[in-house]
Design a protein around this motif. Structure first.
Motif, PDB file in Angstrom:
ATOM      1  N   LYS A 143      -3.106  -3.092   7.259  1.00 43.38           N
ATOM      2  CA  LYS A 143      -1.503  -3.528   7.047  1.00 43.38           C
ATOM      3  C   LYS A 143      -1.082  -4.628   7.944  1.00 43.38           C
ATOM      4  N   VAL A 184       0.382  -4.884   2.426  1.00 43.03           N
ATOM      5  CA  VAL A 184      -1.517  -4.874   2.965  1.00 43.03           C
ATOM      6  C   VAL A 184      -1.718  -5.733   3.018  1.00 43.03           C
ATOM      7  N   LYS A 206       1.129  -0.960   0.295  1.00 43.38           N
ATOM      8  CA  LYS A 206      -0.293   0.084  -0.079  1.00 43.38           C
ATOM      9  C   LYS A 206       0.775   0.659   0.440  1.00 43.38           C
ATOM     10  N   GLU A 207       0.365   2.391   0.523  1.00 49.07           N
ATOM     11  CA  GLU A 207       1.329   3.855   0.047  1.00 49.07           C
ATOM     12  C   GLU A 207       1.861   3.275   1.445  1.00 49.07           C
TER      13      GLU A 207
END
Length: 138
Positions: free
Chosen positions: A30, A18, A12-13
């Motif tokens: 997460k 994730v 993910k960011e």
């Protein structure tokens, strides 16, 4: 060599792993938070899972601990990850005005429409310079 267990699934960011929690309705979380719960137990309400290794992809429970958001921000500052670019005034890559043009606009010898036309900005930008909403540091 760092001892990190690097997550190899979806990311993910900002590089955090994730993982799905089961059904679509259960959503995702997460990966480091899931690893913490599996190896160390529930995450106390209001706390974050922090990485002692400073590696967002790491899921090694020995590198994970709980702490407050303030603890996380202190780590961020201590590890010099809190860089905030200076986008004020002429430093902003989108800036159309310079310190000199702002000084000229503040003289108010012309109308806002004329300044806007000269400097290629909107009338509202000129008015924001006049009232101190933009270019406060000049």
């Amino acid at each position: 060599m760092s001892g990190c267990w690097l997550w190899e699934g979806a990311v993910k960011e900002l590089g955090y792993g994730v993982i799905g929690l089961g059904t679509r309705e259960q959503g995702t979380d997460k990966a480091h938070r899931v690893a913490y719960r599996l190896y160390k137990g529930e995450i106390p309400e209001g706390l974050c899972v922090l990485h002692s290794c400073d590696n967002p992809a790491c899921v090694n429970p020995n590198h994970l601990r709980v702490g407050t958001l303030s603890d996380n921000m202190r780590d961020c500052v201590a590890r010099k990850r809190n860089f905030v670019p200076n986008n004020r005034g002429e430093n902003a890559k989108w800036a159309k005005l310079t310190k000199e043009s702002v000084d000229h606009i503040r003289q108010r010898v012309m109308s806002g429409v004329e300044y806007a036309r000269i400097y290629g900005v909107s009338k509202s930008t000129v008015y924001q310079v006049w009232c101190g909403a933009n270019w406060k540091t000049v």
